[in-house]
Design a protein around this motif. Structure first.
Motif, short mmCIF file in Angstrom:
data_model
loop_
_atom_site.label_atom_id
_atom_site.label_comp_id
_atom_site.label_asym_id
_atom_site.label_seq_id
_atom_site.Cartn_x
_atom_site.Cartn_y
_atom_site.Cartn_z
N TYR A 1 -23.18 17.99 -29.53
CA TYR A 1 -23.83 18.82 -28.50
C TYR A 1 -23.31 18.41 -27.13
O TYR A 1 -23.28 17.22 -26.80
N ARG A 2 -22.87 19.38 -26.36
CA ARG A 2 -22.49 19.11 -24.97
C ARG A 2 -23.51 19.77 -24.06
O ARG A 2 -23.71 20.98 -24.13
N GLY A 3 -24.15 18.97 -23.21
CA GLY A 3 -25.15 19.53 -22.30
C GLY A 3 -26.28 18.57 -21.96
O GLY A 3 -27.24 18.97 -21.30
N ASN A 4 -26.18 17.32 -22.40
CA ASN A 4 -27.27 16.38 -22.15
C ASN A 4 -27.42 16.07 -20.66
O ASN A 4 -26.46 15.66 -19.99
N VAL A 5 -28.63 16.28 -20.14
CA VAL A 5 -29.01 15.85 -18.80
C VAL A 5 -30.30 15.05 -18.98
O VAL A 5 -31.37 15.61 -19.20
N TYR A 6 -30.20 13.74 -18.91
CA TYR A 6 -31.33 12.87 -19.21
C TYR A 6 -32.23 12.71 -17.98
O TYR A 6 -31.77 12.46 -16.87
N THR A 7 -33.53 12.88 -18.21
CA THR A 7 -34.52 12.73 -17.14
C THR A 7 -35.62 11.78 -17.60
O THR A 7 -35.69 11.39 -18.77
N LYS A 8 -36.49 11.44 -16.68
CA LYS A 8 -37.66 10.62 -16.99
C LYS A 8 -38.84 11.14 -16.19
O LYS A 8 -38.68 11.91 -15.23
N ASN A 9 -40.03 10.74 -16.57
CA ASN A 9 -41.23 11.18 -15.87
C ASN A 9 -41.29 10.58 -14.47
O ASN A 9 -40.99 9.40 -14.26
N ALA A 10 -41.66 11.41 -13.51
CA ALA A 10 -41.89 10.91 -12.15
C ALA A 10 -43.19 10.12 -12.13
O ALA A 10 -44.17 10.50 -12.77
N ILE B 1 -45.52 17.69 -16.27
CA ILE B 1 -45.14 16.41 -15.67
C ILE B 1 -43.86 16.61 -14.88
O ILE B 1 -42.87 17.16 -15.40
N ALA B 2 -43.84 16.19 -13.63
CA ALA B 2 -42.63 16.25 -12.83
C ALA B 2 -41.62 15.25 -13.37
O ALA B 2 -41.99 14.15 -13.81
N THR B 3 -40.36 15.63 -13.38
CA THR B 3 -39.31 14.76 -13.91
C THR B 3 -38.26 14.50 -12.85
O THR B 3 -38.06 15.30 -11.93
N VAL B 4 -37.57 13.38 -13.00
CA VAL B 4 -36.48 13.01 -12.11
C VAL B 4 -35.33 12.50 -12.97
O VAL B 4 -35.53 12.09 -14.12
N PRO B 5 -34.09 12.54 -12.46
CA PRO B 5 -32.96 12.04 -13.24
C PRO B 5 -33.11 10.55 -13.54
O PRO B 5 -33.70 9.80 -12.76
N VAL B 6 -32.59 10.12 -14.68
CA VAL B 6 -32.61 8.69 -14.98
C VAL B 6 -31.71 7.97 -13.98
O VAL B 6 -30.75 8.54 -13.45
N ASP B 7 -32.02 6.71 -13.72
CA ASP B 7 -31.24 5.94 -12.75
C ASP B 7 -30.70 4.68 -13.41
O ASP B 7 -30.70 4.56 -14.64
N THR B 8 -30.24 3.76 -12.59
CA THR B 8 -29.61 2.55 -13.11
C THR B 8 -30.57 1.70 -13.92
O THR B 8 -30.12 0.85 -14.71
N ASP B 9 -31.87 1.86 -13.74
CA ASP B 9 -32.82 1.10 -14.55
C ASP B 9 -32.67 1.45 -16.03
O ASP B 9 -32.92 0.61 -16.90
N SER C 1 -24.09 6.44 -19.27
CA SER C 1 -24.05 5.71 -18.01
C SER C 1 -24.56 6.54 -16.84
O SER C 1 -24.74 6.02 -15.74
N THR C 2 -24.78 7.85 -17.04
CA THR C 2 -25.27 8.71 -15.98
C THR C 2 -26.33 9.64 -16.53
O THR C 2 -26.48 9.79 -17.74
N SER C 3 -27.04 10.31 -15.63
CA SER C 3 -28.05 11.27 -16.04
C SER C 3 -27.42 12.55 -16.56
O SER C 3 -27.80 13.06 -17.61
N ASP C 4 -26.45 13.08 -15.83
CA ASP C 4 -25.82 14.36 -16.17
C ASP C 4 -24.54 14.12 -16.95
O ASP C 4 -23.57 13.56 -16.43
N ASN C 5 -24.53 14.54 -18.21
CA ASN C 5 -23.38 14.31 -19.08
C ASN C 5 -22.71 15.61 -19.51
O ASN C 5 -21.97 15.64 -20.49
N ARG C 6 -22.93 16.68 -18.77
CA ARG C 6 -22.37 17.96 -19.16
C ARG C 6 -20.85 17.98 -19.10
O ARG C 6 -20.19 18.62 -19.92
N ASN C 7 -20.25 17.28 -18.13
CA ASN C 7 -18.80 17.28 -18.03
C ASN C 7 -18.18 15.96 -18.46
O ASN C 7 -17.12 15.56 -17.99
N PHE C 8 -18.86 15.28 -19.39
CA PHE C 8 -18.35 14.00 -19.89
C PHE C 8 -16.97 14.17 -20.50
O PHE C 8 -16.72 15.10 -21.27
N ARG C 9 -16.04 13.27 -20.14
CA ARG C 9 -14.65 13.27 -20.62
C ARG C 9 -13.87 14.50 -20.16
O ARG C 9 -12.91 14.92 -20.80
N ASP C 10 -14.27 15.06 -19.05
CA ASP C 10 -13.50 16.14 -18.42
C ASP C 10 -12.88 15.59 -17.14
O ASP C 10 -13.39 15.80 -16.05
#
Length: 558
Positions: free
Chosen positions: A376-385, A419-427, A436-445
């Motif tokens: 699957y290409r399209g992962n954008v990881y978030t977490k609860n605010a 629940i409000a969400t925010v992108p995952v961070d370095t934690d 390694s990042t929140s937005d992986n849609r263009n990974f290896r591009d």
């Protein structure tokens, strides 16, 4: 019988009873006793609660079971369109459930009616919520065709009730799946007695909506924190030693909160469309199955239905259904769902009728070198605010968040009660190897981990942000004039753009009533902007399978 034999018999009976008790204790207690510590599970009031009687995931409403496995993803026959975007590759998908048919007009109208009831469009605070969910009925218009009948009637007229909904963008389809997840979870919790039955009818308002993620993370704030709703279930009608209500909430461990509905991934959709459950020949396993049915032709070869078309697609130029009364596929535009035979998974219209949105961001290459499991290409990881006091942040009526799309339409992103969400961070990403990042849609591009990494005018010591991207799509800009509140649209008129591919285009699969037979091959893949709609793209939902891969695991063991 002498006394000695009687004594021996009693001794044997005692041993047998002891063995039986130990055996029963082990077998009956195996599910209710922690095998690692010997402590009883569910023994302490308010402590660890776990469903030790869970048997198997129930088939979600409206879906059919698709047992996962391996298959050859991508077309293996000739490519007359010269797209070269579906090179065969071996993939494995986990078991899942998929809607038997596309989401219909009446399904979607029920969703719209809910939004209208909860967020009245006549209220200026909510007008954009309902408007943003409306299908685009103008997709039926054609400069040189008279289609006003469909423009005015296709979505709402009862004659089209069980026809697949169209004019729905990818974003709207995702929002429908989220809404459906909440409604199914709400119904399940009512059936199990955790919340008041028919709560959605007694107090339906923007301030007291149900969201499954909110219930899991902050159950006391569900329905706007109205205790009369949360305590109305029969499980909540328990009192402690002081006569106060006991706070009993369901969690994932109870097994009563259903798995969410979502759009299927491209790999799942293609695997399900092929219908490989009963067909195990070498050619089919190697990817030489052309359609959702067996055979290389679009007409039935069975004696009773010989010559009948097996799907709804365009027969030829100016021929959308065949000659009236003969050789007809039964439809000129879309057809009522389930008009044709299902495939071996029990799925209808996986070829023809309407093409269907899938979850994936489009790229010409399926990167099987990096992953061949649940691709699957399209992962954008978030977490609860999180609020300052450590609690999760629940969106209120005054905090609704809207997104302005590239075409100028406005849709609601965060609704009250969610629940409000925010992108995952370095934690979350620090020292992780999986992401390694929140937005992986263009990974290896064009990034450092890609074999296609390259740079334009990248001098030593320059900022790495100058790295060229793989796809040079137009950059349109939409904004709201702060002075007059008027929408300002700035179109990218650059002559240097070379592609329409970006992170906001999504894959759609299968042929439609507008397409020739070439496109009903399940391996075919095309793309379209995620915020735009057509008269030939619909969608259906999927649900992940939890637990065993097969529904017949016990039968196999025996």
């Amino acid at each position: 019988m002498d006394m000695k034999n009687v004594s021996n018999l009693k001794f044997l009976i005692a041993i047998m009873l002891c063995a039986s008790i130990v055996s029963c204790k082990r077998s009956s207690g195996s599910g209710n006793v922690d095998s690692a510590t010997g402590w009883r599970i569910n023994d302490r009031q308010g402590g660890f609660q776990y469903n030790t009687d869970f048997k198997e995931q129930e088939t979600p409403q409206g879906t059919a079971f698709v047992e996962g496995g391996t298959f050859t993803m991508g077309k293996v026959q000739d490519d007359p369109m010269r797209d070269w975007n579906n090179t065969p590759n071996q993939q494995h998908v986990q078991s899942f459930y998929m809607d038997e048919n596309e989401v219909t007009n009446v399904n979607y109208l029920f969703y719209l009616d809910y939004l209208k009831s909860v967020y009245p469009p006549e209220d200026p605070n909510y007008a954009l919520i309902y408007k943003g969910a409306l299908p685009d009925t103008l997709v039926w218009r054609n400069r040189l065709g008279y289609n006003e009948m469909m423009t005015e009637n296709y979505l709402r007229h009862p004659g089209y009730a069980n026809y697949p909904v169209v004019g729905v963008s990818w974003i709207q389809a995702v929002e429908y799946a989220n809404w459906r997840s909440n409604r199914v979870a709400e119904s399940s919790l009512q059936e199990e007695g955790y919340i008041k039955r028919d709560a959605q009818y007694t107090d339906l308002s923007a301030e007291s909506t149900f969201d499954v993620d909110t219930y899991i993370n902050a159950p006391s704030q569900t329905y706007g924190g109205k205790e009369e709703v949360l305590q109305g279930g029969r499980r909540r009608q328990q009192l402690d030693a002081n006569g106060d209500p006991i706070n009993i909430y369901a969690n994932r461990e109870t097994g009563v909160i259903p798995v969410k509905y979502r759009l299927p991934t491209e790999a799942e959709w293609e695997y399900a469309a092929l219908g490989l459950s009963e067909l195990r020949s070498y050619n089919i396993y190697r990817g030489r199955k052309k359609y959702p049915w067996d055979g290389q032709y679009t007409r039935s070869g069975k004696r009773a239905t010989r010559g009948d078309q097996l799907a709804n697609f365009k027969q030829g130029k100016g021929d959308y259904g065949g000659i009236a009364g003969w050789s007809d596929d039964g439809a000129d535009i879309t057809a009522e769902v389930k008009s044709y035979e299902p495939n071996d998974f029990g799925l209808y219209d996986m070829a023809g009728n309407v093409a269907e949105w899938v979850a994936d961001v489009y790229r010409p290459i399926v990167d099987d070198e990096f992953n061949d499991f649940n691709y699957y290409r399209g992962n954008v990881y978030t977490k609860n605010a999180i609020n300052e006091d450590g609690t999760v942040k629940i969106v209120t009526v005054d905090e609704i968040v809207y997104d302005t799309l590239s075409n100028g339409k406005i849709v609601a992103r965060d609704l009250p009660g969610e629940i409000a969400t925010v992108p995952v961070d370095t934690d979350e990403t620090y020292l992780r190897t999986q992401f390694s990042t929140s937005d992986n849609r263009n990974f290896r591009d064009g990034d450092k981990r890609s074999s296609r990494y390259y740079r334009d005018n990248f001098d030593e010591g320059s900022d790495q942000s100058q790295t060229s991207k793989m796809y040079n799509s137009p950059k349109h800009r939409i904004a709201v004039d702060s002075a007059g509140g008027k929408m300002v649209r700035e179109y990218d008129k650059s002559a240097t753009r070379t592609s329409l591919i970006n992170d906001e285009v999504r894959v759609y699969k299968g042929g439609s009533w507008r397409d020739r037979a070439y496109w009903i091959d399940p391996a075919q893949r095309r793309y379209f902007p995620q915020d735009m709609a057509t008269d030939y793209i619909g969608f259906r939902c999927a649900v992940s399978r939890v637990g065993s891969k097969s529904q017949n695991k016990n039968k196999r063991r025996n």
